[in-house]
Structures are given as C-alpha cells and as structure tokens.
Write an enzyme that holds these catalytic residues in place. Sequence first.
Site, PDB file in Angstrom:
ATOM      1  N   GLN A 127      58.793  40.469  35.332  1.00 20.68           N
ATOM      2  CA  GLN A 127      57.778  39.490  34.938  1.00 20.68           C
ATOM      3  C   GLN A 127      56.517  39.689  35.757  1.00 20.68           C
ATOM      4  O   GLN A 127      56.554  39.621  36.980  1.00 20.68           O
ATOM      5  CB  GLN A 127      58.339  38.080  35.151  1.00 20.68           C
ATOM      6  CG  GLN A 127      57.494  36.973  34.573  1.00 20.68           C
ATOM      7  CD  GLN A 127      58.255  35.651  34.580  1.00 20.68           C
ATOM      8  OE1 GLN A 127      59.330  35.527  33.997  1.00 20.68           O
ATOM      9  NE2 GLN A 127      57.708  34.664  35.264  1.00 20.68           N
ATOM     10  N   GLY A 128      55.402  39.940  35.082  1.00 18.39           N
ATOM     11  CA  GLY A 128      54.120  40.147  35.744  1.00 18.39           C
ATOM     12  C   GLY A 128      53.192  38.976  35.516  1.00 18.39           C
ATOM     13  O   GLY A 128      52.235  39.065  34.731  1.00 18.39           O
ATOM     14  N   SER A 130      52.438  36.282  38.467  1.00 19.99           N
ATOM     15  CA  SER A 130      51.737  35.943  39.704  1.00 19.99           C
ATOM     16  C   SER A 130      50.851  37.081  40.202  1.00 19.99           C
ATOM     17  O   SER A 130      51.127  38.261  39.946  1.00 19.99           O
ATOM     18  CB  SER A 130      52.741  35.577  40.803  1.00 19.99           C
ATOM     19  OG  SER A 130      53.468  34.424  40.454  1.00 19.99           O
ATOM     20  N   SER A 162      60.084  40.328  40.435  1.00 19.56           N
ATOM     21  CA  SER A 162      61.487  40.576  40.794  1.00 19.56           C
ATOM     22  C   SER A 162      62.032  41.791  40.054  1.00 19.56           C
ATOM     23  O   SER A 162      61.944  41.869  38.831  1.00 19.56           O
ATOM     24  CB  SER A 162      62.343  39.352  40.464  1.00 19.56           C
ATOM     25  OG  SER A 162      61.889  38.216  41.150  1.00 19.56           O
ATOM     26  N   GLU A 245      63.141  29.712  32.199  1.00 19.73           N
ATOM     27  CA  GLU A 245      63.451  29.714  33.629  1.00 19.73           C
ATOM     28  C   GLU A 245      63.963  28.355  34.077  1.00 19.73           C
ATOM     29  O   GLU A 245      64.804  28.259  34.962  1.00 19.73           O
ATOM     30  CB  GLU A 245      62.194  30.092  34.414  1.00 19.73           C
ATOM     31  CG  GLU A 245      62.398  30.188  35.916  1.00 19.73           C
ATOM     32  CD  GLU A 245      61.152  30.634  36.639  1.00 19.73           C
ATOM     33  OE1 GLU A 245      60.268  29.797  36.851  1.00 19.73           O
ATOM     34  OE2 GLU A 245      61.053  31.830  36.982  1.00 19.73           O
ATOM     35  N   GLU A 378      55.530  21.201  44.875  1.00 13.44           N
ATOM     36  CA  GLU A 378      54.354  20.319  44.790  1.00 13.44           C
ATOM     37  C   GLU A 378      53.804  20.280  43.365  1.00 13.44           C
ATOM     38  O   GLU A 378      53.438  19.216  42.845  1.00 13.44           O
ATOM     39  CB  GLU A 378      53.277  20.785  45.769  1.00 13.44           C
ATOM     40  CG  GLU A 378      53.623  20.595  47.244  1.00 13.44           C
ATOM     41  CD  GLU A 378      54.614  21.619  47.766  1.00 13.44           C
ATOM     42  OE1 GLU A 378      55.175  21.403  48.852  1.00 13.44           O
ATOM     43  OE2 GLU A 378      54.842  22.640  47.086  1.00 13.44           O
TER      44      GLU A 378
END
Length: 399
Positions: A127-128, A130, A162, A245, A378
């Site tokens: 997964q690209g 971030s 990951s 997710e 948060e």
Amino acid sequence: MTRAATSALEDFRAAVRDWCRTHIPEDWRRAQTGVTDEEFVRFQKEWFQKLRGAGYAVPHWPEEWGGGMSVAEQVVLYQELATHDAPRLVLPFVSIHHAASTLLAAGTEEQRARHLPAILDGEIWCQGFSEPGAGSDMASLTTSARRDGDVYVVNGQKLWASGAMHADRCLLLARTDPDAPKRKGISYFLMDMSLPGIEVRPIRQATGESHFCEIFLDDVVIPATDLVGPENEGWRVAQETLGAERGMTMLELAERLGNGGFRRLVDLSARRGPDGTVPLDDPLVADRLAQLEIELTGLRALCSDFVSDDRPGPADASIVKLYYSELLQRMTDFGTEVAGLAAHTELRKPLSSGWESGAWVLDFIGSWEWTIPGGTSEIQRTIIGERGLGLPREPGGTR
C-alpha cells in the site's frame, strides 16, 4: 439462530478443528524464527495455498471468487485457527484484504478478472498511501501523477509501505490535480512494482525487523487502465481500502488477540517465576486479567456487529480500530510486565506470527504501529467526535 443453523455451525467448527490438527505445520514457530526473507516468503506462500485448498484463505470474499462464508462461520474459522496456533497470513494481508476490497468495490470487471485470480495464485500487494509529509493527514500527499496520453507519469516518495520489498503490485495514491482542494485532486492506481523508476528501501525497525519500506518513484509510467475509479476521485476509493483495514480484518485480529494472545498471557501468568512465586496468585494480576478478558469480549462482539451491519455508522470503523489498537497496546504492555526481565532478552519473534506472538517486549514495541497507521488514535477520536457524536468540527486547515 435456529437449531439447524447452530448445528451446522458446530459441524463446521468440527471440520475446521480436524483440518487444523492435520495441516498446521508442526514447530512452525521455531522454523520461522530468525529465517531469511526468502524462507519467510516461501513459507507464507505455501501456507496461503494450503488454506486456499481448504477454502479458508479468503472467507470474506464473495462466493464467486472463492469465499462466501457467513460472518458466524468466519468467527468460528478465526477462533479455531487462533486456538490451534496457526501461522498468520502476514505477507498476503494487504492483497486479500485491502487490494481485494478496493477491486470489489471500485475496480472494473477487467481489473477484478485480472487481479483477484492472481492474488489467489500468490500475487503480493503493498500500500502506497503515506508519505514523509503526509501520514495521518493523508490528503496532504504530494506524489504527482501527470496524464500523458494513455499513461500517467508518477514522481514522488511513499513511506511505511508494509512488505513492499516482496510486492508485485502497489495500491498507489497520487495527486493528479495540484490545483484542486486537498481531497479532490487525488487519483488511485494499481501500480506494477516491476516498472522502471521504482526503488524500494526497507526500513530497519527497533525490533530488528524491516517490515516497512520507503518507495521512491522517478518518472514511473503507469497505464491509464490501472486507474481505479474516475480521475481525481481517489480519496473516495481509498475509503474502501481503509474500510477493509478497520472492518473484516479486525474480525480475525480480534479472535487472534482473544484466542491466541490472551491464552498465552494467562499461561504466562500461571507459571512459577524464578523467585518461586506464581503471578496469577497475585490478586492484582488476576484482576488485570479479568479486566482484559472483559475488554476482549467487548472487542469481539463489537467487530462481529460491525461486519454484520449492512449500514454501519459513520464512525463505527474508527471505534473498532481505536479499540483494538489500544487494547493490543495495554495487553502486550501487561505481558511485558508479567514476563519480567527475561522477556527483554528475546531479540527475535516468529515472522509468521501475529501482533501477540508471546515475545512480549517485541510485541509491545510493535503494538505502537497500530496506533499510528491508518489514522492515529487522535485522528480516530476526532472522527468519532465529529461524525459519531455530532460535535463541532475541529478547527484547522481545509480537509
């Protein structure tokens, strides 16, 4: 549930239990500790195909693609796999959850027909999303994708991907309209990781593993046929990925935590320590275990209700993700406390184990990953407050 349905579910449990006794590799924990990347990949692919042969690899997929299990059956499956200490599908995790959910929700028929069978045959995805300057605030990403005829030319950098060093494909977000509002100019791509211009660099973690990677993109040419959904609508498509997710994946993780990690924690607490004492005899330890068991029961019920609901609430996914990640942190922290100084000498854990392997210090360090990716705790609290409770929006920039 009717008597017939209950009986059928118990028959299914018995079948899964028999399969686990016969097919789970013996001594896999020792065999997967300290192994090379090549051995890890080989083991994971072989284990995936063994599960696939039994119909247990992708139970959450539609029946026509090899799944079709009810939520109740999936709960039973994950309970038995955890109880029998089966290896986790670590390497194909993004493939069978994030990639598949994205393709099923937003992909074209051609994209589904191309990639879903390939995933079943062992195609690995990463997964690209971030970037160095766009983690929890994913909408701030700056990786660009410029349209040039029937291709897109992509430049930028991705972080915390990951398993990217083993991946065949990447779920990629890139900005296709730099002048649009932050969430409006992003597009979603299925990027072939063998394309020229892609460099993957593993990141060494505090635990000694290199699970995460950086991906550098230098004039990478992606065919327009690998665009998912309309151009500039990638943010909406990405919600399907993130929903996976925080949705069906949590069903398995909750059962792993309850039937695997918690049992190991109870066993640990029942052992006699070097000083001759048994931690479980301490009323404070017994009280903490009871509290954790109550929280785990709540988590498992919450996950089951969430994936069973055809129309979950706007903050339900965030509630599940926040609850799991912080409970994982509390439980591994307590495991580290009970295990004592000896736990600090464990420098490796089985690569095919879960987040609650029983190497308590390493598990605790790893648990912090869960409070950050996919939206920090948060961020989740903000979503729960605004979308779930209707509180005023938090002041800040355009979102």
